[in-house]
Design a protein around this motif. Structure first.
Motif, PDB file in Angstrom:
ATOM      1  N   ALA A 374       1.207  -0.964   0.397  1.00  0.00           N
ATOM      2  CA  ALA A 374       0.473   0.324  -0.032  1.00  0.00           C
ATOM      3  C   ALA A 374       0.866   1.032   0.027  1.00  0.00           C
ATOM      4  CB  ALA A 374      -1.163   0.056   1.233  1.00  0.00           C
ATOM      5  N   PRO A 380      -2.742   6.460  -7.260  1.00  0.00           N
ATOM      6  CA  PRO A 380      -4.105   6.451  -5.866  1.00  0.00           C
ATOM      7  C   PRO A 380      -5.205   5.366  -6.776  1.00  0.00           C
ATOM      8  CG  PRO A 380      -2.992   8.856  -6.575  1.00  0.00           C
ATOM      9  CD  PRO A 380      -2.273   7.493  -6.902  1.00  0.00           C
ATOM     10  N   GLU A 449      -8.239  -2.477  -1.891  1.00  0.00           N
ATOM     11  CA  GLU A 449      -6.899  -1.831  -1.302  1.00  0.00           C
ATOM     12  C   GLU A 449      -7.443  -0.600  -1.744  1.00  0.00           C
ATOM     13  OE1 GLU A 449      -3.464  -3.588  -0.870  1.00  0.00           O
ATOM     14  OE2 GLU A 449      -4.424  -5.226  -0.517  1.00  0.00           O
ATOM     15  N   ASP A 451      -7.788   3.264  -1.839  1.00  0.00           N
ATOM     16  CA  ASP A 451      -7.809   4.637  -1.277  1.00  0.00           C
ATOM     17  C   ASP A 451      -8.442   5.562  -0.717  1.00  0.00           C
ATOM     18  OD1 ASP A 451      -4.151   3.874  -0.910  1.00  0.00           O
ATOM     19  OD2 ASP A 451      -4.543   4.406  -3.161  1.00  0.00           O
ATOM     20  N   MET A 558     -10.766   2.500   4.485  1.00  0.00           N
ATOM     21  CA  MET A 558     -10.380   3.789   4.224  1.00  0.00           C
ATOM     22  C   MET A 558     -10.925   4.709   4.152  1.00  0.00           C
ATOM     23  SD  MET A 558     -12.584   2.102   1.168  1.00  0.00           S
ATOM     24  CE  MET A 558     -10.942   0.824   1.219  1.00  0.00           C
ATOM     25  N   VAL A 598      -5.591  13.645  -1.654  1.00  0.00           N
ATOM     26  CA  VAL A 598      -4.908  11.983  -1.180  1.00  0.00           C
ATOM     27  C   VAL A 598      -3.443  13.487  -1.629  1.00  0.00           C
ATOM     28  CG1 VAL A 598      -3.689  10.997  -3.236  1.00  0.00           C
ATOM     29  CG2 VAL A 598      -6.358  11.404  -2.897  1.00  0.00           C
ATOM     30  N   ASP A 602      -0.342  12.117   1.561  1.00  0.00           N
ATOM     31  CA  ASP A 602       0.554  11.567   1.157  1.00  0.00           C
ATOM     32  C   ASP A 602       0.978  11.809  -0.457  1.00  0.00           C
ATOM     33  OD1 ASP A 602       2.633   9.443   0.651  1.00  0.00           O
ATOM     34  OD2 ASP A 602       1.244   8.099  -0.657  1.00  0.00           O
TER      35      ASP A 602
END
Length: 605
Positions: A374, A380, A449, A451, A558, A598, A602
């Motif tokens: 991840a 993303p 998975e 984001d 998430m 996003v 990050d």
């Protein structure tokens, strides 16, 4: 003449010189104290002026300007009483700013300055307040072990202070929430004895956690390289902060020992110092205090269990001869105290700036592999959920507009924009008029998975004059409007469950970290929606960011939000929701909000 010489004997002359220096230094100290007081008073005036203006309080730059004034007091007079008060006030300002911005970074900043009160100054009347506020932040984030540490420290260093009674209440409340098998970092644990002989290998991993073993740093003429060593490959995140300028690295599931030297002075033109701290009970943070360098470039890469951070001049070529490498031993084990290891002086001729190919990471537990995957993925992944569908029509307008059709139209546009404009990966929970049960929508996001999870809806109300845009994240939903909206969107799921039971179910499922991230995602999308739509269309109403008990959000892992793009029961908005250009602007605005979140969550450094 003889009488004159006797009058000014060597002893008296020395005494006079001594008194002169005492008087002179005293005046200098008074002068410094006076300057600190003047600077602090100016900052305090700016502080009260800000809090009197609701308009200014909505602007981030106004908060930062006041914070800078207090930071100037700390920077120029770091050992003064005014600096002590200024640092506490900065923490308070960031905490107040968080209540408006809902950005986790603001709360992280508050924690940094509250910690500074404890680590850099002698205990004073604000120390227990700083510890208590620190504990409250941890408690509200669900970090009960770290919160317990903060409250217990109050009772240790200031047991007779005015905050001690509140701390005792908190300790009694939190202690049952801290697992016995995972004692607080301040409390010694009963453990088996581990040999620390030099030639004997010691497993530094404890349970699911990693141990930060040591930090090396190399100072060159045009670069500084910092290498952290952990017992196994670590999951990390990074970011930059300003006022003052800093870079930070967060190490997930990583512990530090109580006796670690938390501050390492470097003193290069790029880097003032390194600060390592146990950010909460399971994560540690390394902070790089930067000097002001306009062309500074920061590179971060991982090779096995080593994480390298290099600060360099963008215009410089290959690094020249290095000056000194200092090794600071860090944590050996939570379970064993290791004798301090002397600092090593190592000479190096040069350090290549080209990144070496990453070594193959050994196969670890499935959860560790998933976390590393991840962190290292570059693109993303967004899951877009078009609300309702198939037999579930959703809300319906007076002129026949069906909510399910509006939701699907916007979701398809949103997917195209995120893929073509921002190169994101997008998965739709439905791409046609299909009915999908609510519990299955979150599962799609979890299995892939994702984001971010965004559920698109249109609103409805019995009062046809109701109009506007609002964005929800998971929460109790105390307002009646939020409860009604959630009840309508939840559909059949809530008809067999009483409201009190709904709240209990949600309370047991809510992750504090997820909610904090979701609230920031909601704020980002809502702000972009309102600002973009009002520029092109009249009468756009900002209904704000709200929390609500939406089942579609509860089982996602998430950051997740539900966007209500308008009311189909309002004639004007129903008409607009049929227009292609209006739907495209809505989708584009939502996309911008997602991208902003996003990138902030990050950042590339």
């Amino acid at each position: 003449m003889r009488h004159f010489l006797q009058k000014f004997s060597p002893a008296r002359i020395l005494l006079a010189i001594f008194l002169f220096f005492v008087l002179f230094s005293g005046k200098a100290a008074v002068g410094a104290s006076s300057s600190a007081s003047i600077l602090y008073d100016k900052a305090r005036v700016a502080y009260h002026s800000l809090l009197k203006s609701k308009k200014r309080m909505q602007r981030r730059d106004q908060w930062v300007a006041v914070i800078d004034k207090f930071d100037s007091v700390y920077s120029k007079f770091s050992s003064s009483g005014e600096a002590y008060k200024a640092v506490f006030t900065i923490g308070d300002l960031y905490e107040q700013l968080y209540s408006i911005s809902r950005r986790d970074k603001d709360l992280d900043e508050a924690l940094e300055y509250y910690r500074l009160i404890v680590s850099e100054f002698k205990p004073g009347r604000l120390t227990d307040d700083a510890l208590y506020r620190q504990g409250e932040i941890y408690f509200n984030r669900g970090k009960y072990t770290a919160a317990l540490d903060s409250y217990q420290e109050i009772l240790q260093i200031l047991p007779g202070g005015d905050v001690a009674p509140k701390a005792k209440v908190r300790v009694a409340k939190i202690r049952p929430l801290v697992p016995v098998a995972f004692p607080s970092s301040k409390t010694p644990a009963t453990i088996r004895k581990i040999s620390t002989r030099r030639n004997e290998k010691i497993n530094l991993s404890i349970g699911n956690e990693l141990i930060l073993d040591k930090i090396d740093y190399t100072v060159g003429s045009d670069s500084v390289r910092v290498v952290t060593h952990t017992s196994s490959p670590v999951v990390f995140s990074q970011g930059r902060l300003s006022n003052p300028s800093r870079v930070y690295i967060n190490f997930n599931d990583t512990r530090l020992a109580n006796d670690v030297n938390r501050n390492i002075k470097v003193g290069s033109r790029f880097l003032k110092s390194l600060r390592i701290s146990q950010f909460d009970e399971s994560n540690s943070r390394l902070v790089f205090d930067l000097n002001k360098v306009g062309s500074l470039k920061v590179g971060v890469w991982q090779e096995g269990s080593q994480l390298t951070v290099e600060l360099s001049d963008k215009g410089a070529g290959t690094a020249t001869a290095q000056k000194v490498v200092k090794t600071q031993k860090k944590v050996k084990s939570k379970a064993a105290r290791v004798k301090p290891v002397a600092k090593k002086i190592i000479k190096r001729v040069s350090v290549k700036k080209e990144r070496a190919p990453a070594k193959r990471i050994p196969v670890r537990r499935a959860s560790r592999e998933r976390a590393l995957k991840a962190v290292n993925k570059k693109v993303p992944l967004i899951v877009v959920d078009a609300g309702h569908g198939g037999k579930d029509l959703g809300a319906r307008g007076e002129r026949g507009l069906k909510e399910k059709d509006v939701n699907l139209d916007i979701a398809l546009r949103l997917k195209d924009i995120l893929q073509s404009r921002y190169k994101y990966k997008v998965i739709l929970t439905r791409s046609d008029d299909t009915f999908i049960p609510l519990p299955g929508r979150g599962k799609i996001a979890n299995d892939n998975e994702a984001d971010v999870f965004v559920s698109v809806h249109a609103n409805a109300a019995q009062r046809h004059a109701a109009h506007g845009i609002e964005t929800y994240y998971l929460g109790a939903g105390h307002s009646e409007d939020a409860k009604k909206t959630a009840a309508r969107e939840n559909g059949e799921l809530v008809k067999s469950v009483k409201d009190g039971q709904v709240q209990e179910i949600l309370a047991s499922l809510i992750s504090t970290t997820k909610i904090n991230d979701s609230s920031r995602l909601a704020s980002s999308i809502q702000n972009e929606l309102y600002q973009s739509m009002r520029k092109k269309y009249s009468g756009i109403k900002d209904l704000g960011v709200k929390e609500g008990p939406f089942f579609v959000l509860h089982d996602t892992d998430m950051p997740s939000v539900l966007v209500e793009v308008g009311f189909v029961t309002n004639k004007k908005e129903e008409k607009r929701l049929k227009q292609s250009s209006y739907l495209h602007t809505l989708a584009s605005s939502i996309a911008k909000g997602i991208v902003e979140f996003v990138q902030e969550n990050d950042p590339m450094i």
